[in-house]
Design an enzyme around this catalytic site. Structure first.
Site, short mmCIF file in Angstrom:
data_model
loop_
_atom_site.label_atom_id
_atom_site.label_comp_id
_atom_site.label_asym_id
_atom_site.label_seq_id
_atom_site.Cartn_x
_atom_site.Cartn_y
_atom_site.Cartn_z
CB SER A 1 -31.69 49.85 36.39
OG SER A 1 -32.17 49.23 35.21
CB SER B 1 -32.61 47.95 31.98
OG SER B 1 -33.69 47.32 32.63
CE LYS C 1 -42.74 48.48 35.99
NZ LYS C 1 -42.84 47.04 36.22
CG ASP D 1 -42.71 43.50 34.09
OD1 ASP D 1 -41.56 43.49 33.61
OD2 ASP D 1 -43.12 44.37 34.89
N GLY E 1 -50.19 43.04 43.40
CA GLY E 1 -49.59 44.35 43.16
C GLY E 1 -49.34 44.56 41.67
CB ALA F 1 -59.56 40.51 50.98
CE1 TYR G 1 -34.77 40.36 39.33
CE2 TYR G 1 -32.52 40.60 40.15
CZ TYR G 1 -33.62 41.12 39.50
OH TYR G 1 -33.59 42.42 39.06
N GLY H 1 -36.82 34.90 39.67
CA GLY H 1 -37.28 35.83 38.64
C GLY H 1 -36.21 36.43 37.73
P1 NDP Z 1 -46.17 46.09 44.66
O1 NDP Z 1 -45.65 46.94 45.75
O2 NDP Z 1 -47.07 46.67 43.62
O3 NDP Z 1 -46.97 44.82 45.29
C1 NDP Z 1 -46.43 44.12 46.36
C2 NDP Z 1 -47.21 42.84 46.61
O4 NDP Z 1 -46.59 42.18 47.72
C3 NDP Z 1 -48.66 43.06 46.99
O5 NDP Z 1 -49.43 41.96 46.59
C4 NDP Z 1 -48.57 43.14 48.52
O6 NDP Z 1 -49.78 42.79 49.17
C5 NDP Z 1 -47.53 42.09 48.79
N1 NDP Z 1 -46.84 42.36 50.08
C6 NDP Z 1 -45.91 43.29 50.33
N2 NDP Z 1 -45.51 43.23 51.61
C7 NDP Z 1 -46.22 42.25 52.19
C8 NDP Z 1 -46.27 41.70 53.50
N3 NDP Z 1 -45.50 42.16 54.48
N4 NDP Z 1 -47.12 40.67 53.72
C9 NDP Z 1 -47.90 40.19 52.74
N5 NDP Z 1 -47.91 40.66 51.48
C10 NDP Z 1 -47.08 41.68 51.21
O7 NDP Z 1 -44.90 45.43 43.98
P2 NDP Z 1 -44.81 44.75 42.55
O8 NDP Z 1 -46.04 43.97 42.33
O9 NDP Z 1 -44.43 45.75 41.54
O10 NDP Z 1 -43.57 43.77 42.70
C11 NDP Z 1 -43.61 42.60 43.51
C12 NDP Z 1 -42.27 41.91 43.45
O11 NDP Z 1 -42.04 41.37 42.15
C13 NDP Z 1 -41.10 42.86 43.75
O12 NDP Z 1 -40.28 42.28 44.73
C14 NDP Z 1 -40.36 42.97 42.45
O13 NDP Z 1 -38.97 43.04 42.66
C15 NDP Z 1 -40.73 41.68 41.74
N6 NDP Z 1 -40.73 41.88 40.28
C16 NDP Z 1 -39.85 41.15 39.54
C17 NDP Z 1 -39.79 41.30 38.17
C18 NDP Z 1 -38.80 40.49 37.39
O14 NDP Z 1 -38.57 40.81 36.22
N7 NDP Z 1 -38.25 39.43 37.95
C19 NDP Z 1 -40.68 42.25 37.45
C20 NDP Z 1 -41.59 42.95 38.33
C21 NDP Z 1 -41.58 42.77 39.69
P3 NDP Z 1 -50.92 43.91 49.51
O15 NDP Z 1 -51.75 44.06 48.26
O16 NDP Z 1 -51.67 43.31 50.62
O17 NDP Z 1 -50.20 45.18 49.88
#
Ligand code: NDP
Length: 278
Positions: free
Chosen positions: A16, A18, A68, A104, A130, A155, A217, A239
């Protein structure tokens, strides 16, 4: 006066950034703070929070994966964004308990604006549904976009996000529908770039040269940013600014002070690009 205490809880947590970011913010105001990393444990996370906050100097905390949701439930008071997403990344001590916030989305919007990307009256494609997408939807809507299309592998998760948003300007699109869309801004809120993979949205969506944002990022352009640039998109950002932006918003919630993001972002970029060369 005694030193204010903060911490970030997550698992894993060693990576982290942070503590570094918040120490730089504190320096801007000649403040001395203590900001530690705490490795959260699934079974005792809520006790860990209670222990940390037993010290009256502990004014707040950041929460990251996978706590979270637990943090949102632990707090006595929640922002609308936290209630909708059922996830919090910031806890704030208040006179009679703790408030949960999610910063966020504000971090994302502030970084888009910093890069001169306005959402007002624009069509936006949000890829992913996600935690990151859920946490951002409320703040994206508050920028008055014309429409937000959600594209996601599952979906069902896309539909859930549409329901959470509860706004006629938000709808889910299939991969095929995506090919027909023309949008002004694309936000990749999936974790795919971490593994060098692309979301299934097709290349046509880039042909009108939308502004592109990847929440991930890395030490260099993510594959998504590289692709967007190769297809002629000149406005394409990762990001890191969102990370610093969400931290700035947390800092403001704890201390009522707005740090200058720019020098901290420059330093973080430097850290990111040099650390991998070691
Ligand atoms: P989650 O695990 O909650 O969600 C992941 C998302 O990615 C879902 O929509 C998932 O789809 C999709 N996904 C994962 N693997 C695949 C795949 N193989 N093919 C297609 N879709 C895929 O993660 P978060 O939403 O918490 O985070 C997402 C990203 O954002 C992370 O990489 C994180 O590092 C980044 N992030 C960056 C921040 C920043 O400050 N820059 C802050 C928060 C997050 P499905 O629903 O179908 O599983």
């Amino acid at each position: 006066t005694s030193i204010k205490k903060l911490a970030v809880f997550g698992n894993p947590i060693a990576q982290s950034k942070s503590p570094l970011i918040h120490q730089m913010f504190a320096e801007q105001f000649n403040m001395t703070i203590s900001y530690e990393r705490i490795l959260g444990e699934e079974l005792t996370f809520k006790d860990q929070l209670t222990d940390f906050f037993a010290d009256a100097n502990a004014v707040g905390a950041n929460i990251t994966m996978p706590f979270k949701e637990a943090a949102a439930n632990w707090a006595h008071e929640k922002s609308t964004g936290v209630t909708k997403a059922n996830a919090a990344n910031t806890l704030i001590r208040q006179p009679n308990g703790f408030r949960a916030e999610t910063t966020d989305g504000k971090g994302l919007v502030s970084d888009l604006l910093r890069n001169n990307i306005s959402l007002t009256s624009k069509k936006v494609l949000l890829i992913g549904a996600g935690g990151a997408a859920r946490g951002a939807i409320e703040d994206l809507l508050s920028e008055h976009p014309a429409h937000i299309y959600i594209s996601n592998r599952s979906a069902l998760n896309a539909q859930r996000l549409v329901k959470i948003a509860h706004d006629k300007r938000v709808s889910a699109v299939t991969e095929n529908e995506c090919q027909e869309l023309s949008v002004d801004v694309i936000i990749n809120a999936t974790s795919l770039s971490l593994n060098g993979k692309f979301p299934a949205v097709g290349d046509a969506i880039f042909s009108s040269h939308p502004a592109v944002y990847d929440m991930v990022y890395q030490d260099a352009d993510t594959c998504f940013i590289k692709k967007a640039k190769a297809l002629g998109c000149t406005k394409a950002f990762d990001g890191l600014g969102m990370l610093v932006g969400q931290a700035a918003e947390s800092f403001y919630l704890w201390f009522g002070l707005r740090p200058d993001v720019e020098p901290v972002l420059a330093r973080m970029r430097q850290e990111l690009t040099s650390s991998t060369k070691l």
